[in-house]
Design an enzyme around this catalytic site. Structure first.
Site, PDB file in Angstrom:
ATOM      1  N   ARG A 134      23.043  37.048  -4.583  1.00 50.94           N
ATOM      2  CA  ARG A 134      23.557  36.659  -5.909  1.00 50.94           C
ATOM      3  C   ARG A 134      22.387  36.355  -6.839  1.00 50.94           C
ATOM      4  O   ARG A 134      22.367  36.773  -7.999  1.00 50.94           O
ATOM      5  CB  ARG A 134      24.459  35.426  -5.783  1.00 50.94           C
ATOM      6  CG  ARG A 134      25.743  35.701  -5.051  1.00 50.94           C
ATOM      7  CD  ARG A 134      26.680  34.495  -5.099  1.00 50.94           C
ATOM      8  NE  ARG A 134      27.801  34.748  -4.207  1.00 50.94           N
ATOM      9  CZ  ARG A 134      28.070  34.030  -3.125  1.00 50.94           C
ATOM     10  NH1 ARG A 134      27.352  32.984  -2.815  1.00 50.94           N
ATOM     11  NH2 ARG A 134      29.097  34.350  -2.371  1.00 50.94           N
ATOM     12  N   ASP A 189      39.582  41.950  -7.086  1.00 52.59           N
ATOM     13  CA  ASP A 189      39.900  41.548  -5.710  1.00 52.59           C
ATOM     14  C   ASP A 189      41.412  41.639  -5.542  1.00 52.59           C
ATOM     15  O   ASP A 189      42.173  41.474  -6.489  1.00 52.59           O
ATOM     16  CB  ASP A 189      39.429  40.113  -5.424  1.00 52.59           C
ATOM     17  CG  ASP A 189      39.313  39.828  -3.926  1.00 52.59           C
ATOM     18  OD1 ASP A 189      38.177  39.791  -3.405  1.00 52.59           O
ATOM     19  OD2 ASP A 189      40.367  39.658  -3.266  1.00 52.59           O
ATOM     20  N   CYS A 198      29.337  43.956   6.084  1.00 56.27           N
ATOM     21  CA  CYS A 198      29.291  42.790   6.969  1.00 56.27           C
ATOM     22  C   CYS A 198      29.913  43.130   8.326  1.00 56.27           C
ATOM     23  O   CYS A 198      30.349  42.254   9.053  1.00 56.27           O
ATOM     24  CB  CYS A 198      29.956  41.575   6.331  1.00 56.27           C
ATOM     25  SG  CYS A 198      31.658  41.840   5.885  1.00 56.27           S
TER      26      CYS A 198
HETATM   27  N1  SAH Z   1      31.652  39.175  -2.712  1.00 56.50           N
HETATM   28  C1  SAH Z   1      32.402  38.010  -2.316  1.00 56.50           C
HETATM   29  C2  SAH Z   1      32.880  38.070  -0.892  1.00 56.50           C
HETATM   30  C3  SAH Z   1      33.730  39.266  -0.568  1.00 56.50           C
HETATM   31  S1  SAH Z   1      34.682  39.091   0.879  1.00 56.50           S
HETATM   32  C4  SAH Z   1      31.583  36.766  -2.583  1.00 56.50           C
HETATM   33  O1  SAH Z   1      30.406  36.884  -2.908  1.00 56.50           O
HETATM   34  O2  SAH Z   1      32.112  35.667  -2.440  1.00 56.50           O
HETATM   35  C5  SAH Z   1      35.767  40.420   0.774  1.00 56.50           C
HETATM   36  C6  SAH Z   1      36.870  40.286  -0.291  1.00 56.50           C
HETATM   37  O3  SAH Z   1      37.547  41.527  -0.333  1.00 56.50           O
HETATM   38  C7  SAH Z   1      37.933  39.248  -0.034  1.00 56.50           C
HETATM   39  O4  SAH Z   1      37.980  38.391  -1.128  1.00 56.50           O
HETATM   40  C8  SAH Z   1      39.256  40.046   0.086  1.00 56.50           C
HETATM   41  O5  SAH Z   1      40.330  39.388  -0.553  1.00 56.50           O
HETATM   42  C9  SAH Z   1      38.917  41.299  -0.647  1.00 56.50           C
HETATM   43  N2  SAH Z   1      39.609  42.547  -0.266  1.00 56.50           N
HETATM   44  C10 SAH Z   1      39.864  43.036   0.966  1.00 56.50           C
HETATM   45  N3  SAH Z   1      40.379  44.269   0.888  1.00 56.50           N
HETATM   46  C11 SAH Z   1      40.450  44.594  -0.431  1.00 56.50           C
HETATM   47  C12 SAH Z   1      40.877  45.746  -1.158  1.00 56.50           C
HETATM   48  N4  SAH Z   1      41.317  46.842  -0.532  1.00 56.50           N
HETATM   49  N5  SAH Z   1      40.797  45.705  -2.507  1.00 56.50           N
HETATM   50  C13 SAH Z   1      40.345  44.604  -3.141  1.00 56.50           C
HETATM   51  N6  SAH Z   1      39.918  43.497  -2.508  1.00 56.50           N
HETATM   52  C14 SAH Z   1      39.971  43.486  -1.168  1.00 56.50           C
END
Ligand code: SAH
Length: 400
Positions: free
Chosen positions: A215, A254, A344
């Site tokens: 970030r 999201d 991840c």
């Molecule tokens: N970048 C974020 C963490 C991401 S974790 C941070 O820095 O905090 C992964 C995220 O993907 C979760 O919030 C989950 O709700 C979302 N997610 C999972 N599958 C998805 C999809 N098909 N479309 C959109 N969001 C999705």
């Protein structure tokens, strides 16, 4: 000699090669026979085929990883004092964080901190713990006092809600406050940026602490730019990008309604005008396809999806998904734009991620410059003997 004696498991000949290097797993196939006189989850000593002490750890007859090692010192008993020493060492490493700037970090990273099966995240004065193995479940009651006393934390939430516990023969439970009074939302600071964390209902333990350094790294690319944050969760990357410059425009996408609502709140919490930014509840794949059809372009695209593969068998499907996602992401990136692409999935390596990006670029006749690559930050230490526990890979690329 240690005053406590432990049951013994013997290794097959030549099955202890990786252990002196610091690896902490012993697979069931490496054992001469199932150890006797030890309960599932109980402590035992591991001996070589010639009867030499190798290590001490805990045992689970149900899992491929039969033994997870806790110590290699035959004199070191596994007791409250042992656990306190490990907690103290973990706390000492995190002293690099100035709490006035960053008061949220991973305190215990399982094997990386010599406590296999245990995750503890610190959110200001609240600790959120996850116990992932049967052996650690048995040690857990002894960990409460050291965790509280060595950190000065006021409360502990136990989140044993991960489905992976079933593999260990453990039950999946509702989050529970085991110590203190824990508010519904905990206010944290990360590099001086503020977020609210829900330690009971939030994903994982409430916040993705493993992206802190990425970030911060993003900010220099984001100044005054149009930034698309895919899989934004509660807007971590978006808020950092928006704080980099008032002219920056962010779009957070999201699928989770509460996550997007929290993202909007996080802009306000940091003195940003949320009306100048976009927040979309949508499936990222669909969003990217639609954005491409509209011929929308961004200067910076962030792809931080959930783990597409949790097991080796799911790996090839996952690689396909990474290729598709990165292709979609590049299609909405303006020439010369910055792609931050993450994975991840533990079973997907850095080479796999770079391969997916490279193939996507080839398909689109783009060329890619790799600018920066990351794993986790120092609060997610990687045991050097166990590179397979480095689950997070993140790369900044310029795509022409
Ligand atoms: N970048 C974020 C963490 C991401 S974790 C941070 O820095 O905090 C992964 C995220 O993907 C979760 O919030 C989950 O709700 C979302 N997610 C999972 N599958 C998805 C999809 N098909 N479309 C959109 N969001 C999705």
């Amino acid at each position: 000699m240690s005053s406590v004696r432990y049951p013994t498991a013997s290794l097959k000949p030549h099955r202890d090669e990786s252990l002196p290097g610091g690896h902490l797993w012993i697979f069931s196939g490496a054992l001469q026979q199932a150890p006797r006189w030890v309960e599932a989850g109980g402590l035992l000593d591991v001996k070589s085929s010639t009867g030499q002490f190798v290590a001490r750890g805990y045992y689970n007859p149900q899992t491929d990883i039969a033994i997870r090692i806790l110590t290699r010192d035959p004199e070191e008993a596994i007791d409250a004092e042992f656990l306190r020493r490990r907690v103290r060492s973990a706390v000492a490493l995190r002293q690099v964080f100035d709490p006035a700037v960053t008061n949220a970090y991973r305190l215990i990273q399982s094997e990386g901190d010599g406590l296999p099966g245990l995750i503890v995240d610190r959110y200001a004065d609240v600790l959120v713990a996850q116990v992932h193995t049967l052996g650690m479940e048995q040690l857990w009651p002894l960990l409460l006092a050291p965790l509280l006393e060595e950190t000065g934390a006021q409360g502990i939430v136990l989140r044993n809600d991960s489905q992976s516990r079933r593999r260990e023969g453990l039950t999946v439970e509702e989050p529970v406050v085991v110590v203190g009074a824990v508010p519904e939302q905990v206010l944290i600071r990360e590099n001086g940026v503020q977020f609210q964390v829900d330690p009971r209902e939030g994903q994982k333990t409430g916040f993705f602490l493993d992206q802190r350094d990425k970030r911060a790294a993003l900010q220099k690319y984001a100044r005054g730019k149009r930034v698309l944050n895919c899989f934004s969760y509660t807007g971590g990357f978006s808020v950092y990008a928006a704080l980099a410059d008032l002219a920056t425009h962010t779009t957070s996408v999201d699928v989770s309604v509460p996550a997007i609502e929290a993202a909007r709140q996080h802009f306000l919490l940091n003195g940003l005008n949320s009306d100048k930014h976009e927040f979309m509840v949508a499936d990222v794949f669909e969003y990217l396809e639609a954005a491409h059809r509209r011929e929308e372009q961004f200067d910076v695209v962030i792809l931080d999806p959930p783990a597409f593969a949790k097991t080796q068998s799911a790996r090839s499907q996952a690689l396909k998904a990474y290729r598709r996602l990165n292709t979609l992401g590049m299609q909405v990136l303006r020439p010369g734009g910055i792609l931050l692409s993450c994975s991840c999935s533990g079973v997907v390596g850095m080479d796999d991620l770079l391969g997916a990006i490279s193939l996507s670029a080839q398909r689109l006749h783009h060329s890619v410059q790799l600018l920066e690559s990351y794993t986790h930050s120092l609060d997610h230490p990687i045991n050097l003997a166990m590179p397979e526990t480095a689950y997070l890979k993140a790369v900044f690329c310029r795509v022409e």
